[in-house]
Design an enzyme around this catalytic site. Structure first.
Site, PDB file in Angstrom:
ATOM      1  CB  ILE A  18      38.094  37.357  41.353  1.00 42.65           C
ATOM      2  CG1 ILE A  18      38.205  38.604  40.472  1.00 42.65           C
ATOM      3  CG2 ILE A  18      38.683  36.142  40.644  1.00 42.65           C
ATOM      4  CD1 ILE A  18      39.636  39.021  40.188  1.00 42.65           C
ATOM      5  NE  ARG A  22      29.246  32.618  35.820  1.00 44.33           N
ATOM      6  CZ  ARG A  22      29.412  32.538  34.506  1.00 44.33           C
ATOM      7  NH1 ARG A  22      29.951  31.464  33.947  1.00 44.33           N
ATOM      8  NH2 ARG A  22      29.038  33.546  33.731  1.00 44.33           N
ATOM      9  CG  ASP A  87      35.031  35.412  49.753  1.00 44.81           C
ATOM     10  OD1 ASP A  87      35.872  35.323  50.679  1.00 44.81           O
ATOM     11  OD2 ASP A  87      34.532  34.404  49.208  1.00 44.81           O
TER      12      ASP A  87
END
EC number: 2.7.1.33
Length: 223
Positions: A18, A22, A87
């Site tokens: 996530i 986007r 991330d």
């Protein structure tokens, strides 16, 4: 997660990254993405394991798929860096030695040696550079033009803006990387790789790291 379920095949689950703009998915080796407004239309039936850097988009995912599981606590990346984004952690987990560059809405550069994260830096993404030029002066509001080379000096304002933007990113990456292998992911990875001879594009790098995290947690048992 009570009595963690284990999976023996990637086909039986969906990985989800996530982001701020986007929401990206990997099902087996198929990659796709969605805006938060379109999540329900995907009709995902399999178990979803996700990471998130955006609370609003995470809520949108959970509204559509309430059983999706956040895997942020399922692994440990060796690092002294405070506040390393999940991330970035996942991308770094997929590399044992080298430099990880995630060229998305921001450009992050991280150094990995023998599985340990040594540190890194953050630059604006290419789109953010353009936005900054636009706010600085009207004449600098120039459309992005892909450059073929950094060897030829610009002879127009448009080319000068694009040249300065790209060179600043490439110079920073090269300064940190030295002769190490560079692993690129993110939306602008392929474009930047043309200027980095020791680089390789790894579109699935974050998802590769997520797979490793799930294996370390005993949730994914395939080879």
């Amino acid at each position: 997660m009570p009595a963690r379920q284990s999976f023996t095949d990637l086909k039986n689950l969906v990985l989800c990254d996530i982001g701020n703009t986007r929401i990206h998915f990997a099902q087996n080796y198929q990659l796709f993405s969605s805006a938060k407004e379109d999540l329900k239309r995907l009709g995902i039936q399999k178990e979803i394991f996700y990471i998130s850097v955006n609370e609003e988009n995470e809520k949108a995912l959970l509204n559509c798929y309430p059983n999706a599981k956040n895997i942020a606590g399922f692994f440990h990346l060796e690092t002294d860096y405070v506040g390393l984004g999940i991330d970035r952690q996942m991308a770094c987990l997929a590399v044992n030695n080298g430099v990880v560059v995630d060229a998305g809405s921001a450009i992050t550069i991280d150094l990995i040696k023998e599985g340990k994260h040594l540190g890194g830096c953050i630059l604006p993404g290419l789109a953010q550079y353009i936005h900054a030029y636009k706010k600085s002066a009207k004449i600098l509001e120039q459309p992005f033009k892909a450059l073929d080379s950094l060897e030829v000096l610009p002879k127009s304002t448009r080319d000068a803006v694009n040249y300065g933007m790209v060179l600043s990113v490439i110079a920073c990456i090269q300064h940190l990387a030295k002769n190490q292998k560079i692993y690129l992911c993110g939306g602008d990875a392929k474009y930047l790789s043309a200027f980095l001879p020791h680089s390789v594009c790894k579109e699935r790098l974050v998802f590769d790291g997520m797979e490793i995290a799930l294996k370390k947690a005993g949730i994914l048992e395939c080879k």
